[in-house]
Design a protein around this motif. Structure first.
Motif, PDB file in Angstrom:
ATOM      1  N   SER A 124     -10.198   3.808  -3.385  1.00 24.58           N
ATOM      2  CA  SER A 124     -10.711   4.590  -4.519  1.00 24.58           C
ATOM      3  C   SER A 124     -12.174   4.779  -4.197  1.00 24.58           C
ATOM      4  CB  SER A 124     -10.596   3.798  -5.826  1.00 24.58           C
ATOM      5  OG  SER A 124     -11.500   2.707  -5.837  1.00 24.58           O
ATOM      6  N   SER A 125     -12.833   5.637  -4.894  1.00 25.41           N
ATOM      7  CA  SER A 125     -14.286   5.695  -4.718  1.00 25.41           C
ATOM      8  C   SER A 125     -14.886   4.483  -5.429  1.00 25.41           C
ATOM      9  CB  SER A 125     -14.832   7.016  -5.239  1.00 25.41           C
ATOM     10  OG  SER A 125     -14.837   7.019  -6.638  1.00 25.41           O
ATOM     11  N   GLY A 126     -16.186   4.328  -5.331  1.00 23.41           N
ATOM     12  CA  GLY A 126     -16.851   3.146  -5.871  1.00 23.41           C
ATOM     13  C   GLY A 126     -16.634   2.916  -7.359  1.00 23.41           C
ATOM     14  N   SER A 127     -16.450   3.981  -8.100  1.00 19.70           N
ATOM     15  CA  SER A 127     -16.257   3.842  -9.545  1.00 19.70           C
ATOM     16  C   SER A 127     -15.064   2.944  -9.867  1.00 19.70           C
ATOM     17  CB  SER A 127     -16.045   5.213 -10.189  1.00 19.70           C
ATOM     18  OG  SER A 127     -17.141   6.050  -9.924  1.00 19.70           O
ATOM     19  N   GLY A 128     -14.043   2.983  -9.040  1.00 20.77           N
ATOM     20  CA  GLY A 128     -12.863   2.137  -9.257  1.00 20.77           C
ATOM     21  C   GLY A 128     -13.232   0.659  -9.271  1.00 20.77           C
TER      22      GLY A 128
ATOM     23  N   GLU B  88     -25.035   4.384 -17.122  1.00 17.60           N
ATOM     24  CA  GLU B  88     -24.290   4.857 -18.304  1.00 17.60           C
ATOM     25  C   GLU B  88     -22.781   4.807 -18.037  1.00 17.60           C
ATOM     26  OE1 GLU B  88     -25.546   5.806 -21.285  1.00 17.60           O
ATOM     27  OE2 GLU B  88     -27.538   5.305 -20.525  1.00 17.60           O
ATOM     28  N   ARG B  89     -22.427   5.178 -16.824  1.00 18.39           N
ATOM     29  CA  ARG B  89     -21.003   5.201 -16.477  1.00 18.39           C
ATOM     30  C   ARG B  89     -20.396   3.801 -16.580  1.00 18.39           C
ATOM     31  NH1 ARG B  89     -18.871   7.909 -10.941  1.00 18.39           N
ATOM     32  NH2 ARG B  89     -19.756   9.715 -11.970  1.00 18.39           N
ATOM     33  N   TRP B  90     -21.149   2.785 -16.192  1.00 16.37           N
ATOM     34  CA  TRP B  90     -20.626   1.419 -16.249  1.00 16.37           C
ATOM     35  C   TRP B  90     -20.396   0.993 -17.703  1.00 16.37           C
ATOM     36  CZ3 TRP B  90     -22.838  -2.222 -11.882  1.00 16.37           C
ATOM     37  CH2 TRP B  90     -21.763  -2.913 -11.294  1.00 16.37           C
TER      38      TRP B  90
ATOM     39  N   ILE C 117     -26.093  -4.348 -12.916  1.00 14.28           N
ATOM     40  CA  ILE C 117     -27.344  -3.670 -12.557  1.00 14.28           C
ATOM     41  C   ILE C 117     -27.021  -2.583 -11.525  1.00 14.28           C
ATOM     42  CG2 ILE C 117     -29.606  -3.922 -11.420  1.00 14.28           C
ATOM     43  CD1 ILE C 117     -29.705  -5.535 -13.908  1.00 14.28           C
ATOM     44  N   THR C 118     -27.568  -1.415 -11.742  1.00 14.49           N
ATOM     45  CA  THR C 118     -27.487  -0.370 -10.720  1.00 14.49           C
ATOM     46  C   THR C 118     -28.657  -0.611  -9.782  1.00 14.49           C
ATOM     47  OG1 THR C 118     -26.788   1.090 -12.512  1.00 14.49           O
ATOM     48  CG2 THR C 118     -27.294   2.127 -10.378  1.00 14.49           C
ATOM     49  N   HIS C 119     -28.399  -0.990  -8.550  1.00  9.22           N
ATOM     50  CA  HIS C 119     -29.541  -1.272  -7.675  1.00  9.22           C
ATOM     51  C   HIS C 119     -30.361  -0.018  -7.439  1.00  9.22           C
ATOM     52  CE1 HIS C 119     -31.345  -1.670  -3.506  1.00  9.22           C
ATOM     53  NE2 HIS C 119     -32.082  -2.392  -4.286  1.00  9.22           N
TER      54      HIS C 119
ATOM     55  N   VAL D  42     -23.596  -5.968  -9.102  1.00 15.66           N
ATOM     56  CA  VAL D  42     -24.600  -4.988  -8.683  1.00 15.66           C
ATOM     57  C   VAL D  42     -23.936  -3.782  -8.017  1.00 15.66           C
ATOM     58  CG1 VAL D  42     -26.732  -4.613  -7.380  1.00 15.66           C
ATOM     59  CG2 VAL D  42     -26.274  -6.860  -8.362  1.00 15.66           C
ATOM     60  N   ASP D  43     -24.325  -2.611  -8.492  1.00 12.39           N
ATOM     61  CA  ASP D  43     -23.884  -1.345  -7.903  1.00 12.39           C
ATOM     62  C   ASP D  43     -24.862  -1.004  -6.781  1.00 12.39           C
ATOM     63  OD1 ASP D  43     -23.756   1.375  -7.279  1.00 12.39           O
ATOM     64  OD2 ASP D  43     -23.661   2.060  -9.361  1.00 12.39           O
ATOM     65  N   THR D  44     -24.400  -1.131  -5.542  1.00 11.65           N
ATOM     66  CA  THR D  44     -25.243  -0.756  -4.402  1.00 11.65           C
ATOM     67  C   THR D  44     -24.627   0.459  -3.690  1.00 11.65           C
ATOM     68  OG1 THR D  44     -24.138  -2.248  -2.822  1.00 11.65           O
ATOM     69  CG2 THR D  44     -25.981  -3.168  -4.051  1.00 11.65           C
ATOM     70  N   VAL D  45     -23.999   1.313  -4.494  1.00 10.46           N
ATOM     71  CA  VAL D  45     -23.262   2.444  -3.917  1.00 10.46           C
ATOM     72  C   VAL D  45     -24.165   3.328  -3.050  1.00 10.46           C
ATOM     73  CG1 VAL D  45     -22.024   4.588  -4.458  1.00 10.46           C
ATOM     74  CG2 VAL D  45     -21.415   2.485  -5.651  1.00 10.46           C
ATOM     75  N   SER D  46     -25.387   3.577  -3.523  1.00 11.49           N
ATOM     76  CA  SER D  46     -26.235   4.474  -2.737  1.00 11.49           C
ATOM     77  C   SER D  46     -27.346   3.724  -2.007  1.00 11.49           C
ATOM     78  CB  SER D  46     -26.826   5.560  -3.634  1.00 11.49           C
ATOM     79  OG  SER D  46     -27.626   4.979  -4.648  1.00 11.49           O
ATOM     80  N   SER D  47     -27.161   2.427  -1.793  1.00 10.49           N
ATOM     81  CA  SER D  47     -28.201   1.694  -1.063  1.00 10.49           C
ATOM     82  C   SER D  47     -27.683   0.794   0.041  1.00 10.49           C
ATOM     83  CB  SER D  47     -29.076   0.898  -2.037  1.00 10.49           C
ATOM     84  OG  SER D  47     -28.294   0.132  -2.925  1.00 10.49           O
TER      85      SER D  47
ATOM     86  N   SER E 185     -17.937   4.370   0.442  1.00 10.59           N
ATOM     87  CA  SER E 185     -17.998   4.756   1.859  1.00 10.59           C
ATOM     88  C   SER E 185     -18.917   5.947   2.131  1.00 10.59           C
ATOM     89  CB  SER E 185     -16.584   5.090   2.350  1.00 10.59           C
ATOM     90  OG  SER E 185     -15.980   6.075   1.517  1.00 10.59           O
ATOM     91  N   GLN E 186     -19.052   6.846   1.149  1.00 12.35           N
ATOM     92  CA  GLN E 186     -19.607   8.178   1.451  1.00 12.35           C
ATOM     93  C   GLN E 186     -21.114   8.327   1.296  1.00 12.35           C
ATOM     94  OE1 GLN E 186     -18.109   7.320  -1.321  1.00 12.35           O
ATOM     95  NE2 GLN E 186     -18.884   8.421  -3.079  1.00 12.35           N
ATOM     96  N   LYS E 187     -21.824   7.208   1.191  1.00 13.80           N
ATOM     97  CA  LYS E 187     -23.277   7.358   1.032  1.00 13.80           C
ATOM     98  C   LYS E 187     -24.000   6.747   2.227  1.00 13.80           C
ATOM     99  CE  LYS E 187     -22.689   8.382  -3.731  1.00 13.80           C
ATOM    100  NZ  LYS E 187     -23.033   8.177  -5.135  1.00 13.80           N
TER     101      LYS E 187
END
Ligand SMILES: *Cc1c(COP(=O)(O)O)cnc(C)c1O
Length: 358
Positions: A59-63, A87-89, A130-132, A160-165, A185-187
């Motif tokens: 799934s993408s990170g949101s999953g 906000e999404r979390w 926390i969104t990093h 911790v959301d490190t999706v874009s880091s 995966s896509q960032k």
């Protein structure tokens, strides 16, 4: 014309990595699948500086964000938000009937350790998120300082959301005491979209055992238990094609050298920030400006859409503002496998276009 993507996901993927997606398939129940995941886990542990187990999700990170807040909140979650992904979390917690409170800062500002301390000392919370790196505002939150506070509360699960880091900025998971560190995966990893991954601590797993309704597909405890029992396999069929590409890309990342990779991101970010300040201004407070994406305040009321159209003719693409910042900002991503030279080419091209357009 093919456009080089300077957008905060999906990012550019090297063709040799893309080609791995075309590998002939294997059984997801054989030794080969076990070996593939075991190898991926070991390499990811290096990238995350952790001994914790790694879980992959098709799934993408949101999953995994939804899975984390649902699987591991026993009493109440404190959701810190400084932009759209925070906000999404919160939305996910509410939609899953997880008790949660939201703590906001104004867009462009960072979450502070004082705010976190204030919330945790109430004793109301046993999980925080926390969104990093807040991709919508270009803010990178002070994760070390926040971690120091969270570590004073050993019962609290630290997500911790490190999706874009992750993969562009050093995130020493064990040192920071992060229980669940999530990425896509896509960032910064420079892979096609479609899978996400996280590390998960013993503490988070114990917490999940106390939660009755964890769902099924994104139940992190179920994923973990299956993986341990079945030698690194998954309860459902994972995207093996992504796993081939991930395994190979992790080799390339480790070959580049983690410190070199982080350094490259620093240099790219410095260049884009300087350019942004010379021509416009930064949306994020500079002290907290992200090293992977720069959110530029469109001070000159200038025509971003037109710029991106002209860039497209030259083979580049940047990104508009996200959500409520749509018309107020635009964003340039400098993450993944992008090089300093490519970033320079982009900035020069934008300068030329702006000159021509007056
Ligand atoms: C992109 C992004 C997400 C969403 O990730 P998906 O993989 O698209 O689900 C979440 N958080 C941050 C910070 C992001 O940049």
């Amino acid at each position: 014309m093919r456009k080089k993507l300077f957008i905060p996901g999906p990012t550019e993927v090297k063709s040799e990595v893309l080609e791995k997606m075309a590998n002939p398939l294997i059984s997801h129940r054989g030794k080969e699948a076990s070996d593939l995941q075991r190898g991926i886990s070991q390499k990811l542990q290096k990238l995350m500086y952790t001994h914790n187990e790694i879980l992959l999700s098709t799934s993408s990170g949101s999953g995994l964000m939804e899975g984390a807040v649902r699987s591991c909140t026993r009493q109440r979650a404190a959701i810190f938000t400084c932009g759209a992904f925070g906000e999404r979390w919160y939305e996910m917690a509410v939609a899953n009937q997880v008790n949660a409170d939201r703590f906001n800062v104004e867009y462009g500002q960072a979450i502070t350790s004082e705010m976190v301390e204030q919330a945790l000392k109430s004793g109301n919370y046993d999980l925080i998120t926390i969104t990093h790196n807040e991709t919508s505002t270009g803010v990178m939150n002070p994760i070390e300082e926040i971690a120091k506070v969270v570590q004073k509360y050993p019962d609290v699960i630290f997500c911790v959301d490190t999706v874009s880091s992750l993969g562009g900025i050093k995130i020493p998971v064990d040192e920071l005491g992060i229980d669940i560190c999530i990425t896509s995966s896509q960032k910064c990893l420079g892979l096609p979209p479609g899978i996400s991954l996280c590390s998960i601590s013993e503490k988070a797993l114990l917490a999940a055992k106390e939660v009755k309704h964890r769902g099924v597909y994104f139940d992190l405890l179920r994923l973990y238990e299956y993986l341990v029992k079945k030698d690194y396999q998954y309860p459902s069929t994972p995207s093996l094609s992504h796993m081939f590409a991930l395994d190979y890309q992790l080799d390339l990342i480790l070959e580049e050298g983690l410190e070199n990779r982080f350094q490259r991101h620093q240099i790219m970010a410095d260049k884009v920030r300087e350019w942004a300040k010379d021509n416009f201004s930064l949306f994020a407070e500079e002290k907290f400006a992200s090293n992977t994406v720069t959110c530029v305040k469109n001070t000159n009321g200038f025509n971003f859409k037109k710029l991106n159209q002209r860039l497209a003719e030259k083979g580049f693409m940047i990104s508009g503002g996200y959500g409520k910042l749509k018309d107020k900002t635009f964003r340039i991503a400098h993450m993944g496998d992008m090089t300093v030279q490519e970033v320079e080419e982009l900035l020069t091209t934008i300068d030329e276009i702006m000159e021509q357009e007056g």
